[in-house]
Design a protein around this motif. Structure first.
Motif, PDB file in Angstrom:
ATOM      1  N   MET A   1       0.725  -1.524  -0.388  1.00  0.00           N
ATOM      2  CA  MET A   1       0.027  -0.009  -0.314  1.00  0.00           C
ATOM      3  C   MET A   1       0.917   1.639   0.082  1.00  0.00           C
ATOM      4  O   MET A   1       2.237   1.718   0.926  1.00  0.00           O
ATOM      5  CB  MET A   1      -1.017   0.368   1.133  1.00  0.00           C
ATOM      6  CG  MET A   1      -2.297   1.245   1.307  1.00  0.00           C
ATOM      7  SD  MET A   1      -2.939   1.215   2.749  1.00  0.00           S
ATOM      8  CE  MET A   1      -3.628  -0.568   2.334  1.00  0.00           C
ATOM      9  N   LYS A   2       0.315   2.093  -0.848  1.00  0.00           N
ATOM     10  CA  LYS A   2       1.253   3.506  -1.262  1.00  0.00           C
ATOM     11  C   LYS A   2       0.124   4.646  -0.021  1.00  0.00           C
ATOM     12  O   LYS A   2      -0.188   4.120   0.024  1.00  0.00           O
ATOM     13  CB  LYS A   2       1.133   3.890  -1.961  1.00  0.00           C
ATOM     14  CG  LYS A   2       2.112   2.919  -3.815  1.00  0.00           C
ATOM     15  CD  LYS A   2       1.842   3.585  -5.338  1.00  0.00           C
ATOM     16  CE  LYS A   2       2.973   4.980  -5.029  1.00  0.00           C
ATOM     17  NZ  LYS A   2       2.660   5.374  -6.212  1.00  0.00           N
ATOM     18  N   ARG A  29      -9.594   1.679  -4.199  1.00  0.00           N
ATOM     19  CA  ARG A  29      -8.722   1.686  -3.761  1.00  0.00           C
ATOM     20  C   ARG A  29      -8.407   2.538  -2.921  1.00  0.00           C
ATOM     21  O   ARG A  29      -6.891   2.644  -3.076  1.00  0.00           O
ATOM     22  CB  ARG A  29      -7.646   2.144  -5.542  1.00  0.00           C
ATOM     23  CG  ARG A  29      -8.660   0.744  -6.723  1.00  0.00           C
ATOM     24  CD  ARG A  29      -8.127   2.265  -8.002  1.00  0.00           C
ATOM     25  NE  ARG A  29      -7.018   1.975  -8.155  1.00  0.00           N
ATOM     26  CZ  ARG A  29      -5.884   2.378  -9.439  1.00  0.00           C
ATOM     27  NH1 ARG A  29      -6.894   3.633  -9.619  1.00  0.00           N
ATOM     28  NH2 ARG A  29      -5.012   2.389  -9.103  1.00  0.00           N
ATOM     29  N   GLU A  60      -5.531  -0.161  -2.296  1.00  0.00           N
ATOM     30  CA  GLU A  60      -4.262   0.714  -2.973  1.00  0.00           C
ATOM     31  C   GLU A  60      -3.431   2.136  -2.592  1.00  0.00           C
ATOM     32  O   GLU A  60      -1.801   1.232  -2.735  1.00  0.00           O
ATOM     33  CB  GLU A  60      -4.145   0.668  -3.650  1.00  0.00           C
ATOM     34  CG  GLU A  60      -4.640  -0.236  -4.968  1.00  0.00           C
ATOM     35  CD  GLU A  60      -4.699   0.303  -6.719  1.00  0.00           C
ATOM     36  OE1 GLU A  60      -3.690   0.245  -6.994  1.00  0.00           O
ATOM     37  OE2 GLU A  60      -5.702  -0.326  -6.667  1.00  0.00           O
TER      38      GLU A  60
END
Length: 234
Positions: A1-2, A29, A60
């Motif tokens: 995960m950014k 996301r 994400e």
């Protein structure tokens, strides 16, 4: 995960950032956590006065938004949390604050340089965004929202109130955009206020494509923020 962390000066900026994130990426996301800090660094120190979370363990992108409750605390709050953010693998760190009311248009580069001298920058260099003169300049520049808010509002009204052409001129030279936005709204009996309801009413009418066009010449302080967030979401 950014992961990204964005420090903002108040509720207006927090709502705007949340809206922008929703425009840039689908909600499934995205994981957003927002905190509002309160108190002096002396005594009990800074405390979390309010927190809200749009949890999504499968997201994400994770974005922490910290509302510092005033422009003077944005950079110091970032510095206080910098090491823990880096340790938690935040690859993007942003500070967003207005230039006004304590600085003039001519002071913006000096203010930028002063902040960059004191902000933590290794190993992740934060992006310092100075909304010139205030975040409301970005709302004025996205002038398509006026007629959505009220049919009696149009570009001609805004031009008359400001004495400039809002579709072509540099909105960042308007000294107090928050006051100007109120004056524009007042022509049809509406108000601009910084309540959550008031800010969302305006922000939810904005168009990201129009904002990006405005960032090219009329509100250039917005351009780096858009660029970095688009890059982060890629």
């Amino acid at each position: 995960m950014k992961k990204a962390a964005i420090f903002v000066e108040g509720q207006t900026e927090r709502i705007f950032i949340e809206w922008m994130l929703d425009q840039l990426v689908k909600s499934n996301r995205l994981y957003v956590e927002a905190k509002r800090l309160f108190g002096s660094k002396k005594g009990f120190g800074r405390i979390v006065l309010q927190a809200r979370e749009r949890a999504n363990p499968n997201a994400e992108f994770y974005v922490l938004i910290v509302d510092s409750g005033g422009e003077s605390s944005v950079v110091s709050d970032l510095n206080d949390q910098y090491q823990s953010l880096v340790a938690a693998n935040h690859s993007v760190i942003i500070a967003l604050r207005d230039v006004a009311p304590n600085f003039e248009y001519e002071d913006r580069q000096t203010l930028q340089a002063a902040i960059e001298q004191v902000v933590a920058s290794t190993p992740v260099k934060p992006l310092i965004v100075l909304a010139t003169m205030e975040t409301e300049a970005w709302f004025i520049a996205e002038c398509s929202h006026f007629k959505k808010l009220n049919p009696g509002l149009n570009i001609g009204v805004a031009n008359t109130v400001l004495g400039i052409d809002v579709t072509n001129d540099d909105i960042e030279q308007v000294p107090r955009p928050s006051i100007s936005l109120q004056e524009i709204y007042a022509t049809v009996g509406l108000t601009w206020d910084k309540s959550e309801t008031g800010v969302k009413r305006t922000v939810n009418l904005l168009d990201l494509t129009e904002l990006e066009l405005a960032a090219g010449s009329r509100v250039v302080s917005l351009a780096p923020l858009l660029e970095v967030l688009r890059g982060f979401m890629s």
